[in-house]
Design an enzyme around this catalytic site. Structure first.
Site, mmCIF file in Angstrom:
data_model
loop_
_atom_site.group_PDB
_atom_site.id
_atom_site.type_symbol
_atom_site.label_atom_id
_atom_site.label_comp_id
_atom_site.label_asym_id
_atom_site.label_seq_id
_atom_site.Cartn_x
_atom_site.Cartn_y
_atom_site.Cartn_z
ATOM 1 N N ASP A 104 2.064 38.090 8.681
ATOM 2 C CA ASP A 104 2.738 37.101 9.523
ATOM 3 C C ASP A 104 4.260 37.187 9.510
ATOM 4 O O ASP A 104 4.930 36.472 10.260
ATOM 5 C CB ASP A 104 2.289 35.682 9.133
ATOM 6 C CG ASP A 104 2.479 35.378 7.641
ATOM 7 O OD1 ASP A 104 3.419 35.933 7.012
ATOM 8 O OD2 ASP A 104 1.679 34.578 7.102
ATOM 9 N N HIS A 121 -1.005 45.280 4.395
ATOM 10 C CA HIS A 121 -1.909 45.234 5.551
ATOM 11 C C HIS A 121 -1.147 45.199 6.866
ATOM 12 O O HIS A 121 -1.696 44.812 7.896
ATOM 13 C CB HIS A 121 -2.860 44.032 5.429
ATOM 14 C CG HIS A 121 -3.774 44.122 4.233
ATOM 15 N ND1 HIS A 121 -4.422 43.048 3.683
ATOM 16 C CD2 HIS A 121 -4.145 45.195 3.480
ATOM 17 C CE1 HIS A 121 -5.150 43.444 2.636
ATOM 18 N NE2 HIS A 121 -4.986 44.731 2.490
ATOM 19 N N CYS A 132 1.410 58.020 19.068
ATOM 20 C CA CYS A 132 2.801 58.465 18.920
ATOM 21 C C CYS A 132 3.634 57.483 18.100
ATOM 22 O O CYS A 132 4.818 57.714 17.884
ATOM 23 C CB CYS A 132 3.448 58.696 20.282
ATOM 24 S SG CYS A 132 3.936 57.191 21.138
ATOM 25 N N CYS A 157 2.850 57.511 25.939
ATOM 26 C CA CYS A 157 1.884 58.630 25.866
ATOM 27 C C CYS A 157 0.483 58.262 26.329
ATOM 28 O O CYS A 157 -0.394 59.127 26.348
ATOM 29 C CB CYS A 157 1.855 59.192 24.449
ATOM 30 S SG CYS A 157 0.851 58.215 23.313
ATOM 31 N N ASN A 220 -3.721 29.699 -7.363
ATOM 32 C CA ASN A 220 -4.638 29.630 -6.229
ATOM 33 C C ASN A 220 -5.473 28.363 -6.353
ATOM 34 O O ASN A 220 -5.892 27.995 -7.439
ATOM 35 C CB ASN A 220 -5.566 30.864 -6.226
ATOM 36 C CG ASN A 220 -6.181 31.138 -4.870
ATOM 37 O OD1 ASN A 220 -5.467 31.383 -3.903
ATOM 38 N ND2 ASN A 220 -7.491 31.084 -4.782
ATOM 39 N N ILE A 238 0.174 25.565 -3.565
ATOM 40 C CA ILE A 238 1.230 26.547 -3.798
ATOM 41 C C ILE A 238 2.634 25.970 -3.623
ATOM 42 O O ILE A 238 3.491 26.136 -4.496
ATOM 43 C CB ILE A 238 1.029 27.761 -2.868
ATOM 44 C CG1 ILE A 238 -0.253 28.493 -3.283
ATOM 45 C CG2 ILE A 238 2.227 28.717 -2.916
ATOM 46 C CD1 ILE A 238 -0.802 29.436 -2.233
HETATM 47 P P1 NAD Z 1 -8.098 34.725 1.568
HETATM 48 O O1 NAD Z 1 -8.265 33.944 2.820
HETATM 49 O O2 NAD Z 1 -9.194 35.592 1.124
HETATM 50 O O3 NAD Z 1 -7.786 33.746 0.343
HETATM 51 C C1 NAD Z 1 -6.811 32.768 0.419
HETATM 52 C C2 NAD Z 1 -6.882 31.943 -0.864
HETATM 53 O O4 NAD Z 1 -5.808 31.022 -0.860
HETATM 54 C C3 NAD Z 1 -8.171 31.140 -0.999
HETATM 55 O O5 NAD Z 1 -8.777 31.429 -2.242
HETATM 56 C C4 NAD Z 1 -7.703 29.677 -0.943
HETATM 57 O O6 NAD Z 1 -8.387 28.845 -1.858
HETATM 58 C C5 NAD Z 1 -6.259 29.765 -1.323
HETATM 59 N N1 NAD Z 1 -5.382 28.778 -0.685
HETATM 60 C C6 NAD Z 1 -5.255 28.502 0.632
HETATM 61 N N2 NAD Z 1 -4.281 27.603 0.850
HETATM 62 C C7 NAD Z 1 -3.779 27.281 -0.372
HETATM 63 C C8 NAD Z 1 -2.748 26.397 -0.820
HETATM 64 N N3 NAD Z 1 -2.014 25.673 0.043
HETATM 65 N N4 NAD Z 1 -2.506 26.307 -2.153
HETATM 66 C C9 NAD Z 1 -3.258 27.036 -3.039
HETATM 67 N N5 NAD Z 1 -4.222 27.887 -2.665
HETATM 68 C C10 NAD Z 1 -4.478 28.016 -1.352
HETATM 69 O O7 NAD Z 1 -6.740 35.512 1.727
HETATM 70 P P2 NAD Z 1 -6.348 36.941 1.213
HETATM 71 O O8 NAD Z 1 -6.729 37.123 -0.209
HETATM 72 O O9 NAD Z 1 -4.950 37.128 1.631
HETATM 73 O O10 NAD Z 1 -7.248 37.952 2.076
HETATM 74 C C11 NAD Z 1 -7.413 37.783 3.441
HETATM 75 C C12 NAD Z 1 -6.993 38.969 4.275
HETATM 76 O O11 NAD Z 1 -6.731 38.479 5.554
HETATM 77 C C13 NAD Z 1 -5.740 39.607 3.803
HETATM 78 O O12 NAD Z 1 -6.030 40.936 3.694
HETATM 79 C C14 NAD Z 1 -4.706 39.391 4.911
HETATM 80 O O13 NAD Z 1 -4.300 40.643 5.416
HETATM 81 C C15 NAD Z 1 -5.417 38.718 6.032
HETATM 82 N N6 NAD Z 1 -4.868 37.403 6.486
HETATM 83 C C16 NAD Z 1 -3.530 37.219 6.637
HETATM 84 C C17 NAD Z 1 -3.023 35.994 7.051
HETATM 85 C C18 NAD Z 1 -1.532 35.819 7.184
HETATM 86 O O14 NAD Z 1 -0.831 36.794 7.391
HETATM 87 N N7 NAD Z 1 -1.006 34.609 7.040
HETATM 88 C C19 NAD Z 1 -3.890 34.941 7.348
HETATM 89 C C20 NAD Z 1 -5.274 35.162 7.224
HETATM 90 C C21 NAD Z 1 -5.742 36.400 6.777
HETATM 91 ZN ZN ZN Z 2 2.120 56.535 22.355
#
Ligand code: NAD
Ligand code: ZN
Length: 249
Positions: A104, A121, A132, A157, A220, A238
């Site tokens: 994000d 990711h 390209c 391309c 977490n 968090i």
């Molecule tokens: P996940 O969704 O698997 O896990 C998120 C964890 O965060 C959960 O265990 C949840 O309990 C905890 N959580 C959520 N909000 C919280 C808060 N406010 N305080 C404390 N804990 C909290 O996420 P992941 O491990 O990042 O894996 C998901 C995949 O999806 C990643 O590979 C990522 O690339 C992608 N993803 C990215 C985004 C983003 O960029 N914001 C959003 C969704 C998914």
């Molecule tokens: Zn291209």
């Protein structure tokens, strides 16, 4: 201050080469849903595999339809207290790098220099041509998608254009992996924040940190499989937790 947060604060204050590792959980307080919480994205729709994206115009259209559907949420998202606390650790020279699974761009938006954000990711705020590597902007692609109903193609391309993210089935970015590996091995403190720690190879970094001698902290809301490896586990929100530990509002 509660004892576990006070302990986190002391660990952060005495660190010299901390590494912050983040997952989708750090961005939920910015309004971006995670994948694995109850009601998360994957309880509603299965991810589109890279092989399917390459093979099928329908899969590409569906992938782009989802991307454009989430655009208002992504655009409205601003860094929250958790991101600000991480940026403060970088600014203070306590943390050397942020390794993120997030796509994000909110760590950069919170003031962490792009050179110190290691995106495992990729990034969904722009797109690239799979042939390209030319960069394309989401707004331009959306206009073309709405006008033609077809998945976008590269202007230069004619190749397939995809958000600059790593899908399931797609190779990990070699340079980011190497940088994350080096930062992790050098870390004295490794903070895993807002990740369910089930996506590999990303979740290998907290494991590596513990093996290489760093103190491991897991922050977490829910338990993770790696909790038993950690020196400190906080099942807390968090923004409030990290904000208090680092001393930012
Ligand atoms: P996940 O969704 O698997 O896990 C998120 C964890 O965060 C959960 O265990 C949840 O309990 C905890 N959580 C959520 N909000 C919280 C808060 N406010 N305080 C404390 N804990 C909290 O996420 P992941 O491990 O990042 O894996 C998901 C995949 O999806 C990643 O590979 C990522 O690339 C992608 N993803 C990215 C985004 C983003 O960029 N914001 C959003 C969704 C998914
Ligand atoms: Zn291209």
């Amino acid at each position: 201050m509660e004892a576990d947060i006070a302990r986190l604060r002391r660990m952060i204050e005495s660190a010299r080469r901390a590494v912050v590792f983040t997952g989708a959980g750090i961005s939920t307080e910015s309004g971006i849903p995670d994948f694995r919480s109850p009601g998360g994205i994957w309880t509603r729709q299965a991810p589109i595999d890279f092989g399917d994206f390459l093979a099928s115009e329908d899969a590409r259209r569906e992938s782009w339809r989802r991307r454009f559907a989430t655009d208002p949420v992504l655009r409205a998202a601003r860094p929250n207290r958790g991101h600000v606390a991480v940026a403060q650790m970088i600014r203070a020279g306590i943390a050397t790098a942020v390794i993120t699974q997030n796509i994000d761009g909110l760590h950069q938006a919170s003031g962490v220099p792009a050179a110190q954000v290691i995106e495992l990711h990729g990034n969904t705020t722009y797109a690239t041509c799979l042939d390209c590597a030319a960069r394309a902007e989401i707004d331009v692609l959306r206009a073309a998608f709405e006008a033609t109903g077809r998945a976008p193609r590269c202007e230069r391309c004619g190749g397939l254009v995809k958000t600059a993210t790593i899908s399931f089935g797609q190779a990990m970015p070699a340079e980011a992996m190497a940088r994350a590996d080096a930062a992790t091995r050098a870390a004295d403190l490794f903070l895993a924040i807002g990740s369910s720690l089930v996506v590999y190879p990303a979740a290998g970094f907290p494991r590596l940190a513990a093996r290489a001698g760093a103190a491991l902290v897991i922050l977490n809301r829910e338990p993770t499989e790696l909790d038993p490896l950690a020196d400190l586990v906080l099942h807390r929100e968090i923004g409030a937790t990290l904000g208090a530990a680092v001393g930012v509002q």
